[in-house]
Each structure stands twice: as C-alpha cells, then as structure tokens.
Design an enzyme around this catalytic site. Structure first.
Site, PDB file in Angstrom:
ATOM      1  N   CYS A   1      -0.569   4.198   2.089  1.00 13.87           N
ATOM      2  CA  CYS A   1      -0.274   4.106   3.460  1.00 13.87           C
ATOM      3  C   CYS A   1       1.053   4.333   3.837  1.00 13.87           C
ATOM      4  O   CYS A   1       1.442   4.944   4.797  1.00 13.87           O
ATOM      5  CB  CYS A   1      -0.879   2.585   4.124  1.00 13.87           C
ATOM      6  SG  CYS A   1      -1.737   1.643   3.303  1.00 13.87           S
ATOM      7  N   ASP A   2       2.027   3.614   3.083  1.00 11.42           N
ATOM      8  CA  ASP A   2       3.645   3.521   3.546  1.00 11.42           C
ATOM      9  C   ASP A   2       4.392   4.377   2.809  1.00 11.42           C
ATOM     10  O   ASP A   2       5.716   4.698   3.020  1.00 11.42           O
ATOM     11  CB  ASP A   2       3.895   2.054   3.514  1.00 11.42           C
ATOM     12  CG  ASP A   2       3.182   1.206   4.670  1.00 11.42           C
ATOM     13  OD1 ASP A   2       2.544   1.638   5.547  1.00 11.42           O
ATOM     14  OD2 ASP A   2       3.006   0.084   4.128  1.00 11.42           O
TER      15      ASP A   2
ATOM     16  N   CYS B   1       0.774  -1.150  -0.033  1.00 18.15           N
ATOM     17  CA  CYS B   1       0.121  -0.003  -0.014  1.00 18.15           C
ATOM     18  C   CYS B   1       0.860   1.468   0.047  1.00 18.15           C
ATOM     19  O   CYS B   1       1.432   1.710   1.271  1.00 18.15           O
ATOM     20  CB  CYS B   1      -0.869   0.027   1.167  1.00 18.15           C
ATOM     21  SG  CYS B   1      -1.887   1.524   1.380  1.00 18.15           S
TER      22      CYS B   1
END
Ligand code: NDP
Length: 315
Positions: free
Chosen positions: A144-145, A141
């Site tokens: 997200c990261d 992701c």
C-alpha cells in the site's frame, strides 16, 4: 419476545471493501442487506493514507475516501448500514435454517444468510512511538505505502514470509532496506530467504529488535538493539514497516466455524462457503495470502453471489 427480533434475508458483518462489495451485489439482487460496520467502520483501509493500486482511481485515492465511495454505492442500492458490533452468533446447521445474531449484546436478528467480512488486524509491536507515527512513516503494508518511500532508506521488522516479501518488494523502490529479525534465523520459507539473501540493497540484522522509532511527527530514524549483546544503534530511515503478522478477526466464531490453525476462516474450494449452510466469508478474514483491497472486494462479490444462489436453491 418475537416482536424484538428482526428477520432479514442477508446480514453482512464488517465494513471493509469485502463487506461493501458484498452489499452492493446483495442489494442489487434484492436481498435487502443489513450491514453492521463493527467498531472501526471501513476497516484497515482507513488506516492507510493513499491507495494507489485500487483499479478505477488513476490518481490514487485516500483510504477513507475510498471507503466512503464504497459505502455511498452500497447505500445507493438501499443497503441498511448500521454502526454496531456483532457480539454473538448462533449458526444453523440445516440448509434453509435461520441464523441468530446478537448485536451490541441487545439487538436480536434472524438472518437467512450471513456474510462475514470482519477482516484482519495487522499486529504491531506496541511501542508508543509506533502508535504516534502511524501515517507519518509507520505502516504495516508495503504494497500500500511502499511507493511513497522511493529512493529512501526504510526499515522492516519481522522474520516471516510477509516480512521477506515486503522487504524484497521495498528493495526495488528504496535505496536501502534494513530487515530486523529477532532470532538468529528467519521463519520465512527457504525460497523467500534466498530471495532476501540475493537482494543486494537489503541488509538483514539478526537478533535485533526495534526499541524506538525516532521523530516527532514523521519518521526520522530507528533505535535498534542487539538482544544478544545489548548493543544499541540508530539507523536513519524515513519509513518503518511492521510485518510481524496479522490476526484475523474471528474470535466470535471460534468453535462455531472451521478455521485454520492461525484463525483464518476456511472456505470451500473456490467459493466463499463456510461449513455452515448460508454462512459465507469474504475478504481478509479468509485470506492470509493476498490481503489486498481489490481481492477483498472480489471475494465480497463472490459471497453475495453465493448467498443469492443459496437462497434460490432453497426455493
Ligand atoms: P508469521 O507469523 O509467519 O511470522 C511473523 C514473524 O514476525 C516471525 O518471524 C516472528 O518472529 C516475527 N515477530 C512476531 N512478533 C514479533 C515481535 N514482537 N518482534 C519482532 N518480530 C516479531 O507471519 P507472516 O505474516 O509472515 O505470515 C503469515 C502466514 O502467511 C504464514 O503462513 C506465511 O507463510 C503466509 N504467507 C505466505 C506468503 C507467500 O507464500 N508468498 C506471503 C506472506 C505470508 P519469530 O519467528 O521469532 O516468531
């Protein structure tokens, strides 16, 4: 027989942000929800490290801690959270009909409404190094990261819209992005392919596969192989993003609920209604487009409101 069957107003299947948000709303509407968590309580959030884009956490929050907060909030309003896996469902076709659910092959439940929030699972390649380095530089992701790889070099695997989107997103943060596509062309839409081609710090390696991720506890590089020539090379990167698709967790509902050709549950219009009255779907199980914790939470809220209104309409 009937003394073994528990009768409830609202059953929630799955314990990610969609499920917990549905629980908070359903509990506050006096639906006395019972949630079965599935075998991985908390879902995909628990496999990411820091969540920086969930509103309300200005300093970011650990994915597991966010799940725990959501759970505490649901339990505060008396949601009955239980560990267990739903193994069979029989959904009624009649408005007001009772839905029969079996948990762990032995617990029988009858529910007036069911909210399905079983999520989706990111696909991985299946490399040993990939499994070992999850959380140490391997992610599925970028939204997200990606932020953690600012100013660094990263690798993305995949040739679809997700890979194109993640690679171009990462290119804004990272010094260089290398995209591995296993065929000689991308599956992504032409528009996304143009975006990839017009991103200067994004290099696409066609006919190329990831053979091994290098590094003991954190990612230090990747060994890739050209599947036409057999030529191998090592690319120094600190992050590897696998973007080869997601699989919605809908096997249990095959032949019962309407789903698209890739297995995502189909909901009606802007609602969370499935094709069975009183059965609702929220979160990634019905969303292949946005797949964010906050959008999952939003649809969880919608599912609880839809369930509440459905029950009210029967009175
Ligand atoms: P897709 O299934 O569309 O693409 C998966 C990609 O990963 C393919 O290029 C596939 O290669 C590749 N792949 C699969 N397995 C491997 C493997 N073992 N090794 C290397 N590569 C592999 O998944 P997406 O998640 O990209 O998209 C899912 C759906 O969501 C699509 O319908 C997409 O259009 C949609 N979507 C739309 C977006 C948008 O419009 N903004 C954004 C994100 C998704 P191959 O082509 O060779 O099979």
């Amino acid at each position: 027989m009937s003394e073994n069957i528990e009768r409830i107003k609202c059953l929630i299947i799955g314990s990610g942000p969609a499920g917990y948000t549905a629980a908070i709303y359903a509990a506050r509407a006096d639906l006395n929800p019972v949630m079965y968590t599935g075998l991985e309580p908390g879902g995909q959030l628990t496999t990411t490290t820091e969540v920086d884009n969930f509103p309300g956490y200005p300093e970011g929050v650990d994915g597991t801690a966010l799940t725990e907060d959501l759970k505490k909030q649901a339990v505060r309003f008396d949601t009955d959270v239980r560990f267990g896996l739903v193994t069979k469902v029989e959904f009624s076709d009649t408005p007001g009909g009772i839905h029969k659910i079996t948990v762990d092959d032995k617990i029988n439940i009858e529910a007036e409404t069911v909210i399905i929030s079983t999520g989706a699972t990111a696909k991985y390649l299946g490399l040993e190094s990939e499994e070992r380095l999850k959380g140490g530089g391997v992610s599925a992701c970028a939204t997200c990261d990606g932020f953690f790889y600012r100013g660094q070099d990263v690798l993305v695997v995949g040739g679809g819209d997700t890979a194109a989107e993640e690679a171009t997103f990462l290119a804004k943060l990272c010094t260089k992005v290398t995209l591995l596509v296993r065929r000689d062309e991308m599956r992504a839409s032409k528009a996304m392919q143009h975006r990839v081609a017009n991103t200067p710090n994004l290099e696409v390696l066609y006919n190329t596969e990831l053979e091994e991720i290098l590094g003991e506890s954190v990612v230090e590089g990747a060994r890739v192989v050209n599947n036409q020539t057999g030529e191998k090379k090592e690319i120094p990167v600190t992050g590897v993003f696998i973007a080869i698709g997601h699989k919605p967790n809908t096997d249990l509902f095959k032949g019962i609920l309407e789903m698209d050709e890739t297995g995502y549950l189909i909901t009606k219009g802007k609602s969370t209604k499935t094709n069975k009255p009183g059965v609702f779907a929220a979160g990634d199980v019905q969303d292949k487009e946005y797949r964010q914790a906050v959008t999952a939470a939003g649809t969880g809220c919608m599912a609880a409101l839809d369930a509440e209104r459905y029950l009210a309409s029967l009175e």
